[in-house]
Write an enzyme that holds these catalytic residues in place. Structure first.
Site, PDB file in Angstrom:
ATOM      1  N   SER A   8       0.841  -1.200   0.000  1.00  0.00           N
ATOM      2  CA  SER A   8       0.000   0.000   0.000  1.00  0.00           C
ATOM      3  C   SER A   8       0.872   1.245   0.000  1.00  0.00           C
ATOM      4  O   SER A   8       1.639   1.475   0.951  1.00  0.00           O
ATOM      5  CB  SER A   8      -0.894   0.022   1.240  1.00  0.00           C
ATOM      6  OG  SER A   8      -1.415   1.338   1.414  1.00  0.00           O
ATOM      7  N   HIS A  33      -0.778  -1.099  -4.456  1.00  0.00           N
ATOM      8  CA  HIS A  33      -2.114  -0.785  -3.933  1.00  0.00           C
ATOM      9  C   HIS A  33      -2.188   0.709  -3.662  1.00  0.00           C
ATOM     10  O   HIS A  33      -1.380   1.251  -2.904  1.00  0.00           O
ATOM     11  CB  HIS A  33      -2.366  -1.590  -2.652  1.00  0.00           C
ATOM     12  CG  HIS A  33      -3.766  -1.488  -2.137  1.00  0.00           C
ATOM     13  ND1 HIS A  33      -4.815  -2.185  -2.703  1.00  0.00           N
ATOM     14  CD2 HIS A  33      -4.278  -0.764  -1.119  1.00  0.00           C
ATOM     15  CE1 HIS A  33      -5.919  -1.899  -2.031  1.00  0.00           C
ATOM     16  NE2 HIS A  33      -5.631  -1.032  -1.076  1.00  0.00           N
TER      17      HIS A  33
HETATM   18  C1  DX5 Z   1      -7.210   1.637   4.599  1.00  0.00           C
HETATM   19  C2  DX5 Z   1      -5.883   1.349   3.982  1.00  0.00           C
HETATM   20  C3  DX5 Z   1      -4.903   0.653   4.957  1.00  0.00           C
HETATM   21  C4  DX5 Z   1      -3.566   0.399   4.339  1.00  0.00           C
HETATM   22  C5  DX5 Z   1      -2.883  -0.807   4.967  1.00  0.00           C
HETATM   23  O1  DX5 Z   1      -7.141   2.100   5.840  1.00  0.00           O
HETATM   24  O2  DX5 Z   1      -6.146   0.535   2.873  1.00  0.00           O
HETATM   25  O3  DX5 Z   1      -5.506  -0.548   5.349  1.00  0.00           O
HETATM   26  O4  DX5 Z   1      -3.624   0.203   3.016  1.00  0.00           O
HETATM   27  O5  DX5 Z   1      -2.161  -0.325   5.995  1.00  0.00           O
HETATM   28  P1  DX5 Z   1      -1.303  -1.276   6.989  1.00  0.00           P
HETATM   29  O6  DX5 Z   1      -0.713  -2.377   6.170  1.00  0.00           O
HETATM   30  O7  DX5 Z   1      -0.269  -0.352   7.547  1.00  0.00           O
HETATM   31  O8  DX5 Z   1      -2.282  -1.775   7.999  1.00  0.00           O
HETATM   32 ZN    ZN Z   2      -6.577  -0.219   0.589  1.00  0.00          ZN
END
Ligand code: DX5
Ligand code: ZN
Length: 224
Positions: A8, A33
């Protein structure tokens, strides 16, 4: 199904973005992502089409766009023009979800639907055969670095069973609080695409990506 890592970008260092994208691509990430937040559907604001357009030349990774925005139909063409591979919209943000899914495919992209933690997978009942991806949110969307919500495992199993029952094989993507340790449980439950922000971009990016690839290999060897 092939196990895929979708780092992400929300967790990247935007002062060194091109280098970090190169690092995840060289280390073996499968998709980027792209967490789009509008401050309305979710409490935060992240980034949008201008950033996607500017980074498109720096990586060959497919852009896996996660629209955490109200009324996403307004921006489907714009994200297609900016280089999106797939667009995932939230079931909770779409008044006419079937029409939105159809439109994404008409625009030449891969349609996905995301479910917030409290949303029952039954909302997908009539559209599941038309999806290339289902995104099971394992945190309440809006922030990186949150704790994985355990009931997400049961939800992944339910979505996989629903897909098998209608003879479709969408990617099942999971997003939020994922790391190279808990990913084994997610693969056992039926997920195959894993969004990871903090556990990829914090510290040694190459080593973090490699840890996921090793976890995928361990799972594949176990399944043989
Ligand atoms: C929505 C986002 C997060 C992010 C992942 O809140 O989609 O979930 O991408 O973040 P981590 O891997 O840091 O939980
Ligand atoms: Zn996401």
């Amino acid at each position: 199904m092939r196990m895929e890592l979708a780092p992400s970008m929300l967790a990247a260092d935007f002062g060194h973005l091109a280098e970090q994208l190169q690092a995840i691509e060289e280390a073996g990430a499968d998709r980027l992502h792209f967490d789009v937040m509008d401050g309305m559907f979710v409490p935060s604001i992240s980034f949008g089409m201008p950033v996607m357009t500017s980074i498109r030349p720096y990586t060959k990774l497919p852009f896996d766009v996660h629209l955490m925005i109200e009324d996403p139909d307004r921006y489907l063409e714009d994200f297609r023009d900016a280089g999106a591979y797939g667009i995932t919209v939230h079931a909770e943000a779409c008044t006419h979800l079937h029409r939105t899914i159809t439109r994404i495919r008409e625009l030449g992209m891969h349609p996905g639907v995301a479910l917030n933690p409290a949303t029952d997978p039954s909302v997908l009942r009539y559209v599941l055969p038309e999806l290339d991806l289902v995104l099971v949110m394992s945190v309440n969307p809006g922030f990186g670095g949150q704790k994985f919500i355990p009931f997400s495992l049961e939800k992944i199993r339910t979505v996989r069973a629903m897909a098998e029952a209608c003879g479709s094989t969408p990617d099942i993507e999971v997003d939020g609080g994922i790391n190279a340790q808990n990913v084994q449980l997610l693969m056992d439950a039926g997920a195959n695409v894993f969004v990871a922000g903090t556990s990829v971009f914090r510290g040694d990016i190459a080593a973090n990506v490699q840890a996921f690839r090793t976890a995928f290999q361990i799972w594949n060897d176990k399944e043989k």
